[in-house]
Design an enzyme around this catalytic site. Structure first.
Site, PDB file in Angstrom:
ATOM      1  N   GLU A 327       4.521 -10.595  -9.559  1.00  0.00           N
ATOM      2  CA  GLU A 327       3.894 -10.809 -10.867  1.00  0.00           C
ATOM      3  C   GLU A 327       2.541 -10.110 -10.986  1.00  0.00           C
ATOM      4  OE1 GLU A 327       2.227 -14.835 -11.493  1.00  0.00           O
ATOM      5  OE2 GLU A 327       3.232 -15.349  -9.626  1.00  0.00           O
ATOM      6  N   LYS A 378      10.782  -0.665   1.397  1.00  0.00           N
ATOM      7  CA  LYS A 378      10.687   0.723   1.859  1.00  0.00           C
ATOM      8  C   LYS A 378      10.008   0.889   3.215  1.00  0.00           C
ATOM      9  CE  LYS A 378       6.246   1.810  -0.289  1.00  0.00           C
ATOM     10  NZ  LYS A 378       5.500   2.740  -1.149  1.00  0.00           N
ATOM     11  N   LYS A 420      14.806   9.695   4.092  1.00  0.00           N
ATOM     12  CA  LYS A 420      15.222   8.919   5.256  1.00  0.00           C
ATOM     13  C   LYS A 420      16.690   8.511   5.193  1.00  0.00           C
ATOM     14  CE  LYS A 420      10.532   7.226   6.027  1.00  0.00           C
ATOM     15  NZ  LYS A 420       9.945   8.160   5.056  1.00  0.00           N
ATOM     16  N   LYS A 432      19.416   2.943   2.046  1.00  0.00           N
ATOM     17  CA  LYS A 432      19.272   3.872   0.924  1.00  0.00           C
ATOM     18  C   LYS A 432      20.478   4.808   0.837  1.00  0.00           C
ATOM     19  CE  LYS A 432      15.490   3.091  -1.448  1.00  0.00           C
ATOM     20  NZ  LYS A 432      15.561   2.893  -2.909  1.00  0.00           N
ATOM     21  N   SER A 461       0.665   6.181  -2.109  1.00  0.00           N
ATOM     22  CA  SER A 461       1.476   5.021  -2.487  1.00  0.00           C
ATOM     23  C   SER A 461       1.157   3.842  -1.582  1.00  0.00           C
ATOM     24  CB  SER A 461       2.964   5.366  -2.398  1.00  0.00           C
ATOM     25  OG  SER A 461       3.323   5.679  -1.060  1.00  0.00           O
ATOM     26  N   VAL A 465       0.437   6.520   4.699  1.00  0.00           N
ATOM     27  CA  VAL A 465      -0.419   6.781   5.852  1.00  0.00           C
ATOM     28  C   VAL A 465      -1.871   7.077   5.458  1.00  0.00           C
ATOM     29  CG1 VAL A 465       0.069   9.268   5.944  1.00  0.00           C
ATOM     30  CG2 VAL A 465      -0.509   8.035   8.038  1.00  0.00           C
TER      31      VAL A 465
END
Length: 623
Positions: A327, A378, A420, A432, A461, A465
């Site tokens: 939320e 992820k 990946k 995925k 993101s 890293v």
């Protein structure tokens, strides 16, 4: 009254000082104007009738001139910021003072006085006032700069163009900026040896290291906002050999608008070192397919999902639906879009893609025309420890959303995948890959166009890293890298999302779109560059530690499986992998069994064995 005097004491003292200086200026201008008439020979003036006239009129001249200076705001101006308007006011007030002197002495008092003396008086008064005002400005700036010199940062500016001119001028004039520009670097030989606001252009890029040492530089500012990325990278490769902190100016459009100032300097971003221009996609020409359509973005509060919402909102959808289980992130993107697009029909819904009833309710009520499916777990190491959750969220969540899209007549379904998924060595990548197979299988039996878009790591993101490295550097190190040879493909969030949207325009159904991520980057090089850009020396100021590959991690990622082949689209940055054929009926049977088994919370090894049945290319890594 006492309170007023206390609060305005400094202002009163400053104005009183200026009045005293102006009185002396009037007296000096009167004397100089008179002896100038006699070729600067004081003997002609002493005891003469002209000298008596000048002496008698001096009190009147002082009073009239001070009043004129007040009328023309010479005592209200802030002289440290003085410019052309102040010069004009000084000129006019001195002219009127000379004219008033001529009128009163010559026409009313009719005292003997050479007419040329009025002109000389006005000229000398102008010179004295300008000199006093701007000497005050220069002296104040000098004192303030000297006071702050011990705290000032020694700066080298790279680039001797207009941006450097604006930058150095502001550093020189502002008392709030503790930066001391000492030298300028420019590759144009014609500029070497010249000065910008008193700062010398000392040489080209080959002279950077020498002059950093010579001038004891603390900070390098790259003032080349219009230079190509390749040129910036070459300069950065030299600069990062120093201990200096690196900063760059913003874009050229801000220069044109006159918006550039020192406060807008930004630290050099890692993207500057990737050695390529930002990908620019002409979305206006291809985004007609979202106009006046109902768009659903699952995981709309995440890094990719929220950027999808931003770019879609610009293109006038009929309705934008954000669906997310978190939320707080959903609320953040909701508030941002409400403020920026007040006329947007926006719905923010909280729920999980794992909840069949919730997903079906949304599709039944809103009937989305296009679905961007970005909801997923992820994080590779975390999913290795919780493979059941990866199956439930990634695989079963995608299956439920895809099934609802088919059932309720969605026109287009675009799933966000990852590199990946190619020959996966971790459970996240394997899930995925299953999602890609779900998309392919549904496309063969549905009127909905199902496609997947695959890309690599996204700079900035959540959980990537770069934020981790920045935190480690801020804490004084060490910076942790899993392996010295590990490489990854990188792209910015806006780049990835714009290509996802364009891939959606190309979609005919069944494709796996592969985004061109450029050349792969060694994570070790990324860490070293980020340390250098922060003003430290890798291995000395900030240590780098190798922690070993994490569970499920491999040294390099592949963008395509060998069997898929590769086809180009109109946009050379987007490619299409040919789908791999598989037994779809058997696939769905195994998928049903996996859904049942995952509810029983199988062990990690049992889950991985089930995934192997569905993904023949899955080879769990042993770390």
């Amino acid at each position: 009254m006492n309170k007023f005097l206390a609060e305005n004491k400094q202002l009163i003292i400053r104005r009183f000082g200026l009045v005293v200086i102006d009185i002396l200026s009037v007296a000096l201008a009167t004397y100089l104007g008179l002896i100038a008439r006699f070729d600067f020979d004081p003997s002609f003036v002493q005891g003469s009738v002209y000298g008596q006239t000048a002496w008698n009129y001096l009190p009147y001249s002082i009073v009239i001139t001070i009043l004129l200076f007040w009328v023309f705001h010479l005592y209200q101006s802030l002289w440290q910021y003085a410019g052309t308007p102040e010069i004009i006011n000084i000129f006019l007030s001195c002219v009127f003072s000379a004219i008033s002197q001529m009128i009163i002495v010559h026409m009313f008092l009719k005292w003997p006085y050479p007419r040329s003396c009025y002109v000389f008086f006005g000229g000398f008064l102008l010179a004295c006032v300008v000199a006093s005002r701007f000497f005050y400005r220069a002296f104040r700036t000098f004192v303030e700069k000297r006071t702050d010199m011990a705290k000032a940062v020694n700066v080298m500016v790279i680039g001797a163009g207009e941006s450097a001119n604006l930058l150095i001028r502001e550093m020189k004039s502002s008392s709030y900026i503790q930066k001391n520009a000492l030298c300028v670097i420019d590759d144009f030989n014609t500029r070497v040896g010249s000065y910008i606001h008193g700062v010398k252009v000392v040489g080209g890029r080959d002279d950077i290291l020498e002059n950093v040492a010579r001038y004891d530089i603390d900070e390098i500012i790259i003032a080349m906002p219009s230079a190509p990325k390749s040129q910036i990278r070459e300069i950065l490769d030299i600069c990062k050999q120093t201990k200096c902190e690196l900063k760059t100016l913003p874009g050229m459009y801000q220069l044109v608008n006159g918006d550039v100032n020192v406060s807008q300097l930004r630290k050099v971003d890692v993207i500057d070192l990737l050695g390529r221009e930002q990908i620019q996609v002409d979305l206006d020409s291809i985004m007609g397919y979202v106009m006046n359509k109902v768009i659903l973005v699952t995981g709309g509060g995440g890094s990719i999902g929220s950027e999808l919402c931003r770019q879609i909102a610009e293109k006038n959808p009929k309705q934008l639906i954000i669906f997310d289980i978190y939320e707080n992130s959903a609320y953040d993107i909701q508030q941002e879009l409400i403020k920026k697009y007040p006329d947007l029909d926006l719905k923010v819904l909280i729920g999980s893609v794992r909840n069949t009833n919730r997903v079906n309710q949304i599709f039944e009520k809103y009937h989305p025309d296009i679905v961007y499916h970005a909801a997923a777990h992820k994080h590779v190491p975390l999913m290795e420890e919780s493979p059941n959750e990866a199956i439930k969220n990634n695989v079963l969540g995608t299956w439920k959303v895809a099934d609802a899209a088919d059932k309720y007549g969605t026109g287009k379904f675009v799933m966000i995948s990852t590199d990946k998924a190619v020959n996966p060595t971790n459970i996240m990548g394997a899930t995925k890959r299953i999602c890609e197979m779900i998309v392919q299988a549904y496309n063969s039996k549905s009127k909905t166009e199902f496609v997947a878009v695959r890309f690599g790591n996204v700079l900035g993101s959540n959980g990537s890293v770069i934020p981790l490295f920045k935190k480690q550097i801020a804490a004084g190190g060490p910076v942790t890298v899993t392996h010295p040879d590990i490489i990854r493909y990188f792209m910015t969030i806006p780049e990835a999302v714009s290509l996802v949207l364009q891939a959606g325009a190309y979609a005919k159904g069944g494709e796996i779109f592969v985004l061109d991520m450029g050349e792969p980057v060694k994570i070790l090089d990324l860490a070293k560059n980020l340390i250098r850009l922060s003003g430290y020396i890798p291995g000395e100021d900030i240590k780098i530690e190798f922690t070993g590959l994490r569970p499920g991690e491999k040294l390099y990622e592949e963008m395509l499986m060998a069997e898929e082949g590769l086809k180009q689209t109109k946009n050379k940055l987007i490619h299409i992998g040919e789908p791999i054929e598989f037994d779809e009926e058997e696939f769905f049977k195994e998928l049903e069994e996996l859904a049942v088994e995952s509810k029983d919370e199988l062990s990690n090894e049992e889950i991985k064995e089930w995934v192997k049945k569905l993904v023949p290319t899955y080879r769990p890594s042993i770390n």
